[in-house]
Scaffold this active site. Structure first.
Site, PDB file in Angstrom:
ATOM      1  N   CYS A 154      45.091  44.413  54.073  1.00 36.38           N
ATOM      2  CA  CYS A 154      44.274  43.473  54.856  1.00 36.38           C
ATOM      3  C   CYS A 154      45.012  43.024  56.117  1.00 36.38           C
ATOM      4  O   CYS A 154      44.489  43.161  57.231  1.00 36.38           O
ATOM      5  CB  CYS A 154      43.869  42.279  54.002  1.00 36.38           C
ATOM      6  SG  CYS A 154      45.221  41.515  53.087  1.00 36.38           S
TER       7      CYS A 154
HETATM    8  N1  LIG Z   1      41.846  40.812  48.052  1.00 38.58           N
HETATM    9  C1  LIG Z   1      42.020  41.310  49.264  1.00 38.58           C
HETATM   10  O1  LIG Z   1      41.750  40.663  50.302  1.00 38.58           O
HETATM   11  C2  LIG Z   1      42.546  42.716  49.433  1.00 38.58           C
HETATM   12  C3  LIG Z   1      42.568  43.272  50.711  1.00 38.58           C
HETATM   13  C4  LIG Z   1      43.061  44.570  50.890  1.00 38.58           C
HETATM   14  C5  LIG Z   1      43.544  45.266  49.792  1.00 38.58           C
HETATM   15  N2  LIG Z   1      43.546  44.698  48.574  1.00 38.58           N
HETATM   16  C6  LIG Z   1      44.081  45.465  47.454  1.00 38.58           C
HETATM   17  O2  LIG Z   1      42.989  45.866  46.636  1.00 38.58           O
HETATM   18  C7  LIG Z   1      43.397  45.894  45.277  1.00 38.58           C
HETATM   19  C8  LIG Z   1      42.486  44.953  44.491  1.00 38.58           C
HETATM   20  O3  LIG Z   1      42.652  43.653  45.025  1.00 38.58           O
HETATM   21  P1  LIG Z   1      41.790  42.427  44.515  1.00 38.58           P
HETATM   22  O4  LIG Z   1      42.188  41.275  45.342  1.00 38.58           O
HETATM   23  O5  LIG Z   1      40.365  42.824  44.397  1.00 38.58           O
HETATM   24  O6  LIG Z   1      42.418  42.266  43.036  1.00 38.58           O
HETATM   25  P2  LIG Z   1      41.905  41.384  41.828  1.00 38.58           P
HETATM   26  O7  LIG Z   1      40.933  40.368  42.286  1.00 38.58           O
HETATM   27  O8  LIG Z   1      43.123  40.926  41.117  1.00 38.58           O
HETATM   28  O9  LIG Z   1      41.139  42.447  40.902  1.00 38.58           O
HETATM   29  C9  LIG Z   1      41.800  43.526  40.294  1.00 38.58           C
HETATM   30  C10 LIG Z   1      40.784  44.338  39.511  1.00 38.58           C
HETATM   31  O10 LIG Z   1      41.469  45.470  38.949  1.00 38.58           O
HETATM   32  C11 LIG Z   1      41.194  45.517  37.541  1.00 38.58           C
HETATM   33  N3  LIG Z   1      42.327  46.171  36.891  1.00 38.58           N
HETATM   34  C12 LIG Z   1      43.608  45.753  36.807  1.00 38.58           C
HETATM   35  N4  LIG Z   1      44.349  46.672  36.158  1.00 38.58           N
HETATM   36  C13 LIG Z   1      43.500  47.689  35.829  1.00 38.58           C
HETATM   37  C14 LIG Z   1      43.657  48.919  35.152  1.00 38.58           C
HETATM   38  N5  LIG Z   1      44.843  49.310  34.674  1.00 38.58           N
HETATM   39  N6  LIG Z   1      42.563  49.705  34.968  1.00 38.58           N
HETATM   40  C15 LIG Z   1      41.355  49.314  35.438  1.00 38.58           C
HETATM   41  N7  LIG Z   1      41.143  48.170  36.110  1.00 38.58           N
HETATM   42  C16 LIG Z   1      42.209  47.361  36.289  1.00 38.58           C
HETATM   43  C17 LIG Z   1      40.992  44.067  37.157  1.00 38.58           C
HETATM   44  O11 LIG Z   1      40.269  43.984  35.969  1.00 38.58           O
HETATM   45  P3  LIG Z   1      40.899  43.244  34.664  1.00 38.58           P
HETATM   46  O12 LIG Z   1      40.984  41.795  35.052  1.00 38.58           O
HETATM   47  O13 LIG Z   1      39.930  43.550  33.604  1.00 38.58           O
HETATM   48  O14 LIG Z   1      42.262  43.866  34.467  1.00 38.58           O
HETATM   49  C18 LIG Z   1      40.158  43.591  38.356  1.00 38.58           C
HETATM   50  O15 LIG Z   1      38.834  44.024  38.203  1.00 38.58           O
HETATM   51  C19 LIG Z   1      44.865  45.439  45.245  1.00 38.58           C
HETATM   52  O16 LIG Z   1      45.693  46.544  45.198  1.00 38.58           O
HETATM   53  C20 LIG Z   1      45.022  44.688  46.558  1.00 38.58           C
HETATM   54  O17 LIG Z   1      46.346  44.699  47.033  1.00 38.58           O
HETATM   55  C21 LIG Z   1      43.045  43.438  48.364  1.00 38.58           C
END
Ligand SMILES: NC(=O)c1ccc[n+]([C@@H]2O[C@H](COP(=O)([O-])OP(=O)(O)OC[C@H]3O[C@@H](n4cnc5c(N)ncnc54)[C@H](OP(=O)(O)O)[C@@H]3O)[C@@H](O)[C@H]2O)c1
Length: 357
Positions: A154
């Site tokens: 991001c």
């Molecule tokens: N948030 C942002 O603004 C943003 C921006 C750019 C990039 N990103 C990147 O995008 C990714 C997701 O970010 P987020 O903020 O959406 O994270 P998040 O809110 O913490 O959500 C993570 C998701 O991944 C699932 N998950 C975790 N371990 C897993 C596994 N082994 N197998 C399948 N599902 C799994 C979780 O489900 P459970 O809870 O069931 O484990 C949850 O649905 C990260 O790598 C982050 O660095 C995020």
């Protein structure tokens, strides 16, 4: 387009912030059909509204437990934390589908560049060189042919797009660049933490991981590749008591005598055809409200009246251009869909809080 000819897509990590945002965007995309949505901690099929109340009755499939490689989708979005993605992505890559990974796991072509910034050894180092950094404005041609697309971080998205034309053209110095950026709290993911607790966050504002945030090497590495010269910069992120949005203030010295007007014209030329980069007229400044819920990066150029340094004031939505929207843009480019499909009308009209409140 009838349902049978729509592109089948799967979202891994559908219960997280970027996965939820992606579902909202894809529900309005005329060329795709969501065929699977998964997470790790569900034990049996769960309706989407358990996690995203606003999506009640709108998603044709339940959230199920993730089994890497399964689902038969043509495009798989992996929206899991870094570390988890590298365990999941290879299984999809092997099936021959297009995999778009939103984590940091495949953003460095050389996995050694992660060392010291991310914990643990890379478990799929062989795939790193194959991954294409999915910033379409810089690498559109490569994205068109990629089966593994590493969606940018991001913070890096807006920082790189703000600096790229000035560095590439030689108008700005490649060293001594300073990036200050403040992000809404969804950037930290959905896992509860003490510092993200409402009383800690509300009416508060501070810098964190000063000079050692993991997005620093990503910004440096991508800019170095894009401008084909070493780039040296510092980066200070801040936490904003808002749900979403990143505001950047970036300082860069001029490498040669160039007026702000001429520098602006250079940016105008670089981004004139880009659907998601909006260059503001001189004298105007973006705000987070202007990008909230949209796939735009808004960029403005200024000059310090005393030092003569160029100052960029830029804004993006971390969940859209910084994550899910950019992932859809990458899918559009890769699959040959119009690049703005599913992004422009929604960005203007939808209520951005629908999956995050
Ligand atoms: N948030 C942002 O603004 C943003 C921006 C750019 C990039 N990103 C990147 O995008 C990714 C997701 O970010 P987020 O903020 O959406 O994270 P998040 O809110 O913490 O959500 C993570 C998701 O991944 C699932 N998950 C975790 N371990 C897993 C596994 N082994 N197998 C399948 N599902 C799994 C979780 O489900 P459970 O809870 O069931 O484990 C949850 O649905 C990260 O790598 C982050 O660095 C995020």
């Amino acid at each position: 387009m009838n349902a049978a000819s729509r592109c089948k897509v799967k979202i891994v990590g559908a219960t997280g912030y970027s996965g939820g945002e992606l579902i909202s965007l894809l529900l309005n995309h005329p060329r795709v059909e969501i065929t699977a949505i998964t997470a790790s901690s569900v034990t049996g099929p769960e309706p989407i509204h358990t996690f995203w109340p606003a999506l009640r009755g709108m998603v044709p499939v339940p959230v199920t437990k993730e089994v890497p490689g399964e689902g038969g989708a043509e495009v798989v979005f992996v929206c899991t934390p870094h570390g988890a993605a590298m365990e999941i992505v290879p299984a999809y890559h092997q099936t021959g589908c297009v995999t778009i990974d939103l984590s940091a796991d495949f953003r460095f072509n050389d996995p050694a560049e992660r060392t010291g910034w991310y914990e643990g050894e890379h478990t799929a180092p062989g795939l790193c060189a194959e991954a294409v950094y999915g910033l379409p404005e810089l690498f559109r041609g490569k994205v068109r042919g990629a089966n593994l697309i590493a969606n940018p971080g991001c913070y890096p998205t807006g920082a790189i797009l703000s600096l790229y034309p000035g560095l590439k053209s030689g108008a700005l110095k490649h060293e001594g660049v300073h990036i200050s950026a403040a992000s809404g709290v969804t950037g930290a993911g959905k896992k509860p933490k003490q510092n993200l607790h409402h009383p800690e966050l509300d009416q508060n504002f501070y810098a964190y991981r000063i000079g050692k945030h993991q997005h620093l090497p990503e910004i440096v590495s991508v800019l170095r590749r894009a401008v084909e010269k070493p780039v040296s910069l510092s980066f200070v992120p801040h936490l904003l008591p808002l749900q979403r949005g990143i505001f950047y203030t970036i300082f860069a010295a001029k490498a040669k005598e160039i007026s702000l007007k001429d520098l602006w014209a250079l940016y105008d030329e670089a981004y004139r055809g880009e659907p998601f980069v909006r260059l503001y007229p001189l004298g105007e400044t973006p705000t987070l409200h202007a990008v909230r819920g949209s796939n735009f990066v808004d960029i403005s150029l200024h000059q310090d009246a005393v030092t003569g340094e160029v100052i960029f004031a830029s804004a993006e939505d971390n969940l859209v251009k910084g994550a899910a929207g950019q992932a859809v843009q990458n899918m559009n480019v890769r699959m040959g869909f119009p690049e703005t499909e599913g992004l422009l009308p929604i960005a203007m009209q939808r209520e951005p809080d629908c999956v995050c409140s």
